[in-house]
Motif scaffolding. Structure first.
Motif, PDB file in Angstrom:
ATOM      1  N   TYR A  90       0.172  -7.570  -3.777  1.00 16.96           N
ATOM      2  CA  TYR A  90      -0.733  -7.495  -2.633  1.00 16.96           C
ATOM      3  C   TYR A  90      -1.683  -8.689  -2.595  1.00 16.96           C
ATOM      4  O   TYR A  90      -1.977  -9.218  -1.519  1.00 16.96           O
ATOM      5  CB  TYR A  90      -1.533  -6.187  -2.672  1.00 16.96           C
ATOM      6  CG  TYR A  90      -2.331  -5.963  -1.409  1.00 16.96           C
ATOM      7  CD1 TYR A  90      -1.685  -5.750  -0.194  1.00 16.96           C
ATOM      8  CD2 TYR A  90      -3.719  -5.987  -1.427  1.00 16.96           C
ATOM      9  CE1 TYR A  90      -2.406  -5.561   0.976  1.00 16.96           C
ATOM     10  CE2 TYR A  90      -4.451  -5.799  -0.267  1.00 16.96           C
ATOM     11  CZ  TYR A  90      -3.791  -5.593   0.932  1.00 16.96           C
ATOM     12  OH  TYR A  90      -4.507  -5.419   2.085  1.00 16.96           O
ATOM     13  N   ALA A 146       0.164 -11.481  -1.233  1.00 19.38           N
ATOM     14  CA  ALA A 146       0.364 -11.272   0.202  1.00 19.38           C
ATOM     15  C   ALA A 146      -0.864 -11.713   0.987  1.00 19.38           C
ATOM     16  O   ALA A 146      -0.762 -12.441   1.986  1.00 19.38           O
ATOM     17  CB  ALA A 146       0.663  -9.796   0.470  1.00 19.38           C
ATOM     18  N   TYR A 158      -0.973 -14.799   3.739  1.00 19.82           N
ATOM     19  CA  TYR A 158      -1.376 -14.652   5.140  1.00 19.82           C
ATOM     20  C   TYR A 158      -2.612 -15.507   5.450  1.00 19.82           C
ATOM     21  O   TYR A 158      -2.677 -16.183   6.481  1.00 19.82           O
ATOM     22  CB  TYR A 158      -1.675 -13.188   5.454  1.00 19.82           C
ATOM     23  CG  TYR A 158      -0.449 -12.312   5.578  1.00 19.82           C
ATOM     24  CD1 TYR A 158       0.586 -12.647   6.448  1.00 19.82           C
ATOM     25  CD2 TYR A 158      -0.331 -11.144   4.828  1.00 19.82           C
ATOM     26  CE1 TYR A 158       1.711 -11.839   6.563  1.00 19.82           C
ATOM     27  CE2 TYR A 158       0.791 -10.329   4.942  1.00 19.82           C
ATOM     28  CZ  TYR A 158       1.810 -10.688   5.808  1.00 19.82           C
ATOM     29  OH  TYR A 158       2.923  -9.893   5.919  1.00 19.82           O
ATOM     30  N   TRP A 214       5.021 -13.490  -3.867  1.00 10.28           N
ATOM     31  CA  TRP A 214       4.997 -12.094  -3.418  1.00 10.28           C
ATOM     32  C   TRP A 214       6.416 -11.527  -3.415  1.00 10.28           C
ATOM     33  O   TRP A 214       6.664 -10.427  -3.917  1.00 10.28           O
ATOM     34  CB  TRP A 214       4.370 -12.044  -2.024  1.00 10.28           C
ATOM     35  CG  TRP A 214       4.319 -10.684  -1.376  1.00 10.28           C
ATOM     36  CD1 TRP A 214       4.462  -9.462  -1.985  1.00 10.28           C
ATOM     37  CD2 TRP A 214       4.111 -10.408   0.010  1.00 10.28           C
ATOM     38  NE1 TRP A 214       4.344  -8.447  -1.071  1.00 10.28           N
ATOM     39  CE2 TRP A 214       4.128  -8.993   0.164  1.00 10.28           C
ATOM     40  CE3 TRP A 214       3.896 -11.207   1.128  1.00 10.28           C
ATOM     41  CZ2 TRP A 214       3.948  -8.388   1.407  1.00 10.28           C
ATOM     42  CZ3 TRP A 214       3.708 -10.597   2.360  1.00 10.28           C
ATOM     43  CH2 TRP A 214       3.737  -9.203   2.499  1.00 10.28           C
ATOM     44  N   ASP A 258      10.499  -5.825  -0.473  1.00  9.14           N
ATOM     45  CA  ASP A 258       9.464  -5.630   0.546  1.00  9.14           C
ATOM     46  C   ASP A 258       9.835  -6.428   1.800  1.00  9.14           C
ATOM     47  O   ASP A 258       9.901  -7.660   1.763  1.00  9.14           O
ATOM     48  CB  ASP A 258       8.114  -6.101   0.003  1.00  9.14           C
ATOM     49  CG  ASP A 258       6.960  -5.700   0.905  1.00  9.14           C
ATOM     50  OD1 ASP A 258       7.128  -5.761   2.138  1.00  9.14           O
ATOM     51  OD2 ASP A 258       5.882  -5.352   0.384  1.00  9.14           O
ATOM     52  N   ASP A 284       8.125  -7.068   4.447  1.00  9.71           N
ATOM     53  CA  ASP A 284       7.042  -7.947   4.898  1.00  9.71           C
ATOM     54  C   ASP A 284       7.022  -9.246   4.091  1.00  9.71           C
ATOM     55  O   ASP A 284       6.759 -10.326   4.636  1.00  9.71           O
ATOM     56  CB  ASP A 284       5.696  -7.233   4.770  1.00  9.71           C
ATOM     57  CG  ASP A 284       5.549  -6.096   5.773  1.00  9.71           C
ATOM     58  OD1 ASP A 284       6.176  -6.181   6.851  1.00  9.71           O
ATOM     59  OD2 ASP A 284       4.825  -5.132   5.480  1.00  9.71           O
ATOM     60  N   GLN A 306       9.660 -10.577   2.691  1.00 10.38           N
ATOM     61  CA  GLN A 306      10.829 -11.327   3.157  1.00 10.38           C
ATOM     62  C   GLN A 306      10.521 -12.048   4.468  1.00 10.38           C
ATOM     63  O   GLN A 306      10.897 -13.209   4.661  1.00 10.38           O
ATOM     64  CB  GLN A 306      12.011 -10.375   3.331  1.00 10.38           C
ATOM     65  CG  GLN A 306      12.484  -9.739   2.028  1.00 10.38           C
ATOM     66  CD  GLN A 306      13.448  -8.585   2.263  1.00 10.38           C
ATOM     67  OE1 GLN A 306      13.782  -8.256   3.406  1.00 10.38           O
ATOM     68  NE2 GLN A 306      13.892  -7.948   1.177  1.00 10.38           N
ATOM     69  N   LYS A 307       9.810 -11.352   5.359  1.00 13.19           N
ATOM     70  CA  LYS A 307       9.489 -11.954   6.656  1.00 13.19           C
ATOM     71  C   LYS A 307       8.522 -13.123   6.506  1.00 13.19           C
ATOM     72  O   LYS A 307       8.680 -14.168   7.162  1.00 13.19           O
ATOM     73  CB  LYS A 307       8.885 -10.906   7.592  1.00 13.19           C
ATOM     74  CG  LYS A 307       8.615 -11.438   9.004  1.00 13.19           C
ATOM     75  CD  LYS A 307       8.087 -10.355   9.916  1.00 13.19           C
ATOM     76  CE  LYS A 307       7.960 -10.863  11.358  1.00 13.19           C
ATOM     77  NZ  LYS A 307       7.164 -12.086  11.476  1.00 13.19           N
ATOM     78  N   LEU A 308       7.505 -12.973   5.647  1.00 10.97           N
ATOM     79  CA  LEU A 308       6.546 -14.065   5.480  1.00 10.97           C
ATOM     80  C   LEU A 308       7.231 -15.299   4.905  1.00 10.97           C
ATOM     81  O   LEU A 308       6.949 -16.430   5.323  1.00 10.97           O
ATOM     82  CB  LEU A 308       5.387 -13.629   4.576  1.00 10.97           C
ATOM     83  CG  LEU A 308       4.282 -14.681   4.384  1.00 10.97           C
ATOM     84  CD1 LEU A 308       3.672 -15.083   5.725  1.00 10.97           C
ATOM     85  CD2 LEU A 308       3.200 -14.175   3.437  1.00 10.97           C
ATOM     86  N   ASP A 321       9.155 -16.825   7.761  1.00  6.84           N
ATOM     87  CA  ASP A 321       8.238 -17.470   8.707  1.00  6.84           C
ATOM     88  C   ASP A 321       7.753 -18.814   8.164  1.00  6.84           C
ATOM     89  O   ASP A 321       7.723 -19.818   8.892  1.00  6.84           O
ATOM     90  CB  ASP A 321       7.037 -16.565   8.986  1.00  6.84           C
ATOM     91  CG  ASP A 321       7.399 -15.355   9.841  1.00  6.84           C
ATOM     92  OD1 ASP A 321       8.500 -15.367  10.441  1.00  6.84           O
ATOM     93  OD2 ASP A 321       6.592 -14.411   9.898  1.00  6.84           O
TER      94      ASP A 321
END
Length: 668
Positions: free
Chosen positions: A91, A94, A98, A117, A124, A126, A128-130, A133
């Motif tokens: 976390y 993460a 962000y 992360w 997770d 999220d 993977q998406k970060l 991105d």
């Protein structure tokens, strides 16, 4: 707060967060004294600031609104305050990912946290998406990036000669980094100043703040110095990665004073047409030298070239031939200022390693009063103690002997290439011969047990010592640094590794295994760099200078175990004149392995060559001391006299010592 109350509070914070009531989260958490806030509360406070910066309460900022960089920076500062607890927490990584993605112009920093992360929480979505991105953003950055040389040509072509800030920005991006925020100063309306804030990054794990605008003002220098192109300058400072740079924090002098120092230096040049700033300039804060702030006793400054960023960063060329010089502003203690004024800047800088000045530390050791604690040795190339601490602090997956790997590779190469000093060969000839003959020998234990875990430039001959000072002594202004090159070998090998932090990635050289393959890779690297050194830096090689007057004369000191080279005039070395004056001066400490300190003269050089200073350059040089002794064996009995000794020969051939004091020379 008992556990039940804390659980209830955390549940309420989650409800407010889900309802986009971020200000309420901040208000409640900050009502708790800072020393009583634990790790979880700090994480939640950071999240609230980050969300408030991007979304606003109840989505007030809208989708395309500009984020509040000051709030984001504060969110990152909060996360930094619990880094030791959070580095292995998915976390925490993460939140860092962000926040950095939204705070900085480049996605590079956020990508490192996103990968970490994902490593800690591979399933997770999220995470993977970060990662995806960040990779997309980085691809966009790469596709939009124009080659810096092309950009420079465009700027040269399109920017008017009297508008130089385009060149300044290009130079900053190329050598210092991409800025994430700006501080504006309009104290001098004619010369408005901006300060570009560059976030911590690989190789420079700290903030760099650079002025933009001072170079529009031309400083005064005499006509005799016009060719040095010193009239234009910009200034910079480096601050620790945990330094608070939010608007709120900068209201407090304990955080603002380095920026005030930077601006005051610029204003000093802007406000006085007779002022010219240059490298080695020193300034005192106020008439009485008042400390910059209550949390430090630093009170003056010296300007230096920004060595950590390489020599090419020192100046930016303009289309009309002028240059903009970049100076790093280094705060000093009163005693350091006095020392510099009395003995010169070189003497001051010789008291410490470069890294002491690299980043501002309000409580750093005083180079003068804390000299014994610093215990800096100019000749020290490397010290295993530094690497052992990194292995322990970063929990690297290697044993303690790995702290000696790079030193062992370097020493192995130097022995094989014949770069060891005569004193070293005399003492450790069996080790050198074993290495040269290909016999297996673990030089790591040799360095640890026999060399006290250190390498010194004094271990090498003239070429070897010069190369070590240029390349292996962590000379940050040199574009090729041994430790950095070895780190890059590891980074190439471990391309897919997720690094826990910038500090761990910078310490990747410690993961270079002690294997034959690694040894060969480093040998190839050192051969390449050594050739570059010879081509660009090395001059005045005594090993190639021949004392012709020694030809045909017998060897007289075959077992000489001291440094091999001395200074002698051509009257002695080439014409074979007897030595009439011999003086032993202190060599530079770095050169004590190869330079004896002895200088030999016939006494009539002025009559033969003239008295000008050029005589010393044209008709003197370094020679093998064994050859000079073959020319005049009478000097042999004096060779072990201490530094500071001077002997002269009278007309009857008798030697006498010359004792010098401040006012005159006394013969004995």
């Amino acid at each position: 707060m008992d556990p039940a109350e804390k659980t209830k509070l955390l549940e309420q914070i989650e409800k407010w967060n889900d309802a986009d009531e971020f200000s309420r989260c901040i208000e409640v958490i900050e009502a708790i004294p800072e020393q009583e806030r634990d790790y979880l509360l700090t994480l939640n406070l950071s999240r609230a600031y980050s969300n408030l910066a991007v979304l606003g309460d109840h989505g007030a900022l809208g989708e395309n609104a500009e984020v509040d960089g000051d709030l984001l920076r504060h969110a990152i500062e909060l996360l930094e305050s619990v880094r030791s607890q959070g580095e292995n927490d998915p976390y925490w990584n993460a939140r860092m990912g962000y926040s950095c993605l939204m705070a900085y112009c480049s996605a590079a920093t956020a990508y490192e946290y996103a990968k970490r992360w994902l490593t800690l929480a591979p399933k997770d979505p999220d995470a993977q998406k970060l990662v995806r991105d960040c990779e997309e953003y980085l691809e966009e950055e790469k596709s939009l990036e124009i080659d810096l040389k092309q950009r420079e040509e465009i700027i040269r072509r399109e920017t008017p000669d009297d508008d130089i800030l385009g060149h300044v920005w290009l130079h900053i991006e190329q050598y210092f980094g991409i800025y994430s925020e700006m501080i504006h100063d309009d104290s001098y309306p004619e010369y408005p100043l901006d300060i570009a804030i560059i976030a911590p990054r690989l190789e420079h794990d700290y903030y760099t703040l650079v002025t933009v605008g001072l170079s529009q003002h031309q400083m005064y220098f005499s006509e005799e110095r016009k060719k040095e192109k010193l009239e234009r300058a910009e200034l910079l400072i480096n601050l620790p990665r945990d330094w608070k740079l939010t608007q709120e924090a900068l209201k407090d002098e304990i955080w603002y004073w380095p920026i005030r120092m930077l601006l005051a230096t610029a204003h000093f040049a802007l406000g006085d047409p007779e002022v010219g700033l240059e490298s080695r300039t020193t300034l005192m804060e106020g008439e009485n030298g008042v400390p910059f702030a209550e949390n430090t006793d630093l009170r003056g400054e010296i300007l230096l070239w920004p060595g950590p960023f390489g020599q090419d960063s020192f100046a930016c060329s303009l289309p009309d031939g002028e240059e903009i010089n970049f100076y790093q502003v280094i705060p000093l203690y009163r005693e350091e200022l006095q020392y510099k004024l009395e003995l010169g800047s070189d003497s001051l800088l010789d008291l410490c390693p470069d890294e002491i000045f690299e980043v501002i530390n309000p409580q750093r050791l005083n180079l003068v009063t804390d000299r014994e604690k610093i215990a800096y040795d100019l000749a020290e190339m490397d010290n295993a103690e530094i690497h052992l601490k990194k292995i322990q602090n970063l929990h690297l997956p290697v044993d303690e002997l790995s702290a000696y790997n790079l030193m062992a590779f370097y020493l192995d190469w130097a022995m094989k290439r014949g770069h060891m000093s005569n004193p070293f060969l005399t003492r450790y000839r069996d080790i050198v011969e074993a290495v040269q003959n290909g016999k297996e020998h673990d030089l790591r234990t040799f360095i640890r047990n026999q060399l006290d875990g250190k390498l010194s430039t004094q271990l090498f001959n003239r070429r070897g010592s010069g190369f070590a000072q240029w390349y292996a002594q962590n000379n940050r202004s040199n574009p090729y640094v041994y430790r950095r090159d070895c780190r890059n070998i590891v980074l190439d090998e471990l391309k897919d590794r997720i690094w826990k932090s910038i500090a761990e990635e910078e310490a990747a050289y410690l993961l270079l295994p002690y294997t034959e393959k690694s040894c060969r890779s480093v040998e190839h690297l050192l051969d390449e760099r050594f050739q570059q050194y010879l081509e660009t830096e090395f001059v005045d090689d005594p090993e190639e200078r021949v004392a012709r007057a020694a030809d045909g004369k017998p060897v007289v000191i075959p077992d000489w175990d001291g440094p091999l080279f001395c200074y002698a005039s051509d009257r002695v070395a080439q014409d074979g004149c007897k030595v009439q004056i011999m003086e032993r001066l202190f060599p530079e400490r770095e050169d004590m392995g190869w330079e004896s300190g002895w200088a030999f003269y016939s006494g009539d050089e002025g009559d033969v060559y003239g008295e000008s200073d050029e005589y010393y350059e044209s008709h003197c040089g370094f020679y093998d001391i064994r050859d000079i002794c073959r020319i005049d064996p009478d000097i042999i009995r004096f060779l072990n006299l201490p530094y500071g000794t001077m002997q002269m020969r009278s007309e009857d051939g008798a030697w006498y010592e010359v004792i010098r004091d401040d006012d005159s020379e006394e013969e004995t």
